[in-house]
Structures are given as C-alpha cells and as structure tokens.
Design a protein around this motif. Structure first.
Motif, PDB file in Angstrom:
ATOM      1  N   ASP A  62       0.807  -1.216   0.000  1.00 30.90           N
ATOM      2  CA  ASP A  62       0.000   0.000   0.000  1.00 30.90           C
ATOM      3  C   ASP A  62       0.844   1.273   0.000  1.00 30.90           C
ATOM      4  O   ASP A  62       1.885   1.349   0.652  1.00 30.90           O
ATOM      5  N   CYS A  63       0.339   2.264  -0.727  1.00 33.02           N
ATOM      6  CA  CYS A  63       0.993   3.569  -0.823  1.00 33.02           C
ATOM      7  C   CYS A  63       0.924   4.296   0.522  1.00 33.02           C
ATOM      8  O   CYS A  63      -0.140   4.345   1.136  1.00 33.02           O
ATOM      9  N   PRO A  64       2.028   4.881   0.985  1.00 36.24           N
ATOM     10  CA  PRO A  64       2.008   5.592   2.269  1.00 36.24           C
ATOM     11  C   PRO A  64       1.438   7.017   2.187  1.00 36.24           C
ATOM     12  O   PRO A  64       1.240   7.649   3.223  1.00 36.24           O
ATOM     13  N   LEU A  67      -3.129  11.019   1.145  1.00 38.17           N
ATOM     14  CA  LEU A  67      -4.137  11.574   0.243  1.00 38.17           C
ATOM     15  C   LEU A  67      -4.476  10.637  -0.905  1.00 38.17           C
ATOM     16  O   LEU A  67      -5.369  10.903  -1.710  1.00 38.17           O
ATOM     17  N   CYS A  68      -3.735   9.560  -0.989  1.00 44.95           N
ATOM     18  CA  CYS A  68      -3.818   8.704  -2.165  1.00 44.95           C
ATOM     19  C   CYS A  68      -4.952   7.694  -2.045  1.00 44.95           C
ATOM     20  O   CYS A  68      -5.107   7.031  -1.030  1.00 44.95           O
ATOM     21  N   TYR A  69      -5.721   7.565  -3.116  1.00 47.70           N
ATOM     22  CA  TYR A  69      -6.801   6.582  -3.170  1.00 47.70           C
ATOM     23  C   TYR A  69      -6.380   5.419  -4.063  1.00 47.70           C
ATOM     24  O   TYR A  69      -5.938   5.622  -5.194  1.00 47.70           O
ATOM     25  N   ARG A  95       5.864   2.890 -10.018  1.00 46.24           N
ATOM     26  CA  ARG A  95       5.019   4.049  -9.725  1.00 46.24           C
ATOM     27  C   ARG A  95       3.777   3.584  -8.990  1.00 46.24           C
ATOM     28  O   ARG A  95       3.305   2.475  -9.213  1.00 46.24           O
ATOM     29  N   CYS A  96       3.261   4.458  -8.149  1.00 53.58           N
ATOM     30  CA  CYS A  96       2.001   4.174  -7.472  1.00 53.58           C
ATOM     31  C   CYS A  96       0.878   4.127  -8.505  1.00 53.58           C
ATOM     32  O   CYS A  96       0.835   4.956  -9.410  1.00 53.58           O
ATOM     33  N   ILE A  97      -0.021   3.158  -8.353  1.00 54.81           N
ATOM     34  CA  ILE A  97      -1.137   3.048  -9.300  1.00 54.81           C
ATOM     35  C   ILE A  97      -2.354   3.879  -8.870  1.00 54.81           C
ATOM     36  O   ILE A  97      -3.382   3.885  -9.543  1.00 54.81           O
ATOM     37  N   GLU A 109      -2.632  12.595 -10.239  1.00 60.04           N
ATOM     38  CA  GLU A 109      -2.001  11.298 -10.070  1.00 60.04           C
ATOM     39  C   GLU A 109      -1.130  11.332  -8.827  1.00 60.04           C
ATOM     40  O   GLU A 109      -0.540  12.365  -8.500  1.00 60.04           O
ATOM     41  N   CYS A 110      -1.066  10.220  -8.134  1.00 59.34           N
ATOM     42  CA  CYS A 110      -0.174  10.145  -6.979  1.00 59.34           C
ATOM     43  C   CYS A 110       1.267  10.179  -7.469  1.00 59.34           C
ATOM     44  O   CYS A 110       1.614   9.518  -8.443  1.00 59.34           O
ATOM     45  N   ILE A 111       2.090  10.974  -6.785  1.00 57.56           N
ATOM     46  CA  ILE A 111       3.484  11.103  -7.229  1.00 57.56           C
ATOM     47  C   ILE A 111       4.403  10.098  -6.549  1.00 57.56           C
ATOM     48  O   ILE A 111       5.604  10.059  -6.807  1.00 57.56           O
TER      49      ILE A 111
HETATM   50 ZN   LIG Z   1      -0.154   6.620  -4.047  1.00 52.70          ZN
END
Ligand SMILES: [Zn+2]
Length: 126
Positions: A62-64, A67-69, A95-97, A109-111
């Motif tokens: 999981d992305c930390p 704000l990322c969904y 890259r985060c999806i 887009e999540c950076i």
């Molecule tokens: Zn993300």
C-alpha cells in the motif's frame, strides 16, 4: 480524516479474492527464501521496509501517501515475473497506481514512487 482505501483494500475484494487465500509458500513453491526491500519517500521522509517469506505483506504493497486513493503496487506481479524468468535479483522502481482525490474524482495522479530490491533464492528442483 477517514483512512483512504489502498490498493490492497480494493483489489483484495476483486480479482485476487481467491489468490489471497494461498499463503506465500503455497503460491510460490519454487522459492526457498526471498528478501524484499521497499524504499519510499524522499529526503527526510525516506523509509525502508524489509520483508521475507515469513512477513510477506501480500499481493499489494500500500501507498504511504495519506491523500492517495487506491494506491500502491503489486508485489505479486513482480515475484511472478521473476519466477517465470528465473531471475534472482532486481533493483527497479514502480510508480504508485493510485491517485489523489476520492474513488471517482481524480485530483491528480499520486506522485509516490517505490524503489524495489528483490532477492530470490530458489529451492533446488527435484
Ligand atoms: Zn499513491
């Protein structure tokens, strides 16, 4: 603020619902040992997470980014690709999806990016 859903929350409920019931050893029978290092963040936020067979985090990491969904990336895909090619080491980036916003609204887009270092020791095949 309610915690945003991450890749593992979303995808576990869909295509990976059956696959997730397999433990790491059941799915990856040819792997004797694995070392996974995931580097996230930049500068002061830099973090390293280390995993092996015994604490494998599951199909998705999981992305930390709070704000990322739907964020993260697939660990399982990397491992399956390594196994099918017989690769023992990779040092790569993903890259985060996910995206910032809510499920249907994309603010941007999540950076977040991840450096992934995987080492696999294969079991001697019989
Ligand atoms: Zn993300």
């Amino acid at each position: 603020m309610r915690k945003k859903k991450k890749a593992s929350d979303i995808y576990h409920k869909t295509e990976y619902v059956f696959k997730d019931k397999l433990s790491f050893s059941e799915e990856f029978t040819s792997i004797e040992e694995i070392s996974i290092e995931i580097l996230t963040g930049l500068g002061d936020q830099r973090k390293i997470r280390k995993y092996s067979k015994s604490n494998y985090p599951g199909e998705y990491y999981d992305c930390p980014n709070p704000l990322c969904y739907g964020g993260g990336f697939s660990l399982g895909d990397i491992i399956r690709e390594m196994v099918s090619n017989g690769t023992t080491h990779i040092d790569d980036t993903r890259r985060c999806i996910g995206h910032e916003g809510v499920s249907t609204r994309v603010d941007r887009e999540c950076i977040e990016g991840f450096r992934v270092i995987f080492e696999i020791k294969y079991a001697i095949s019989k």
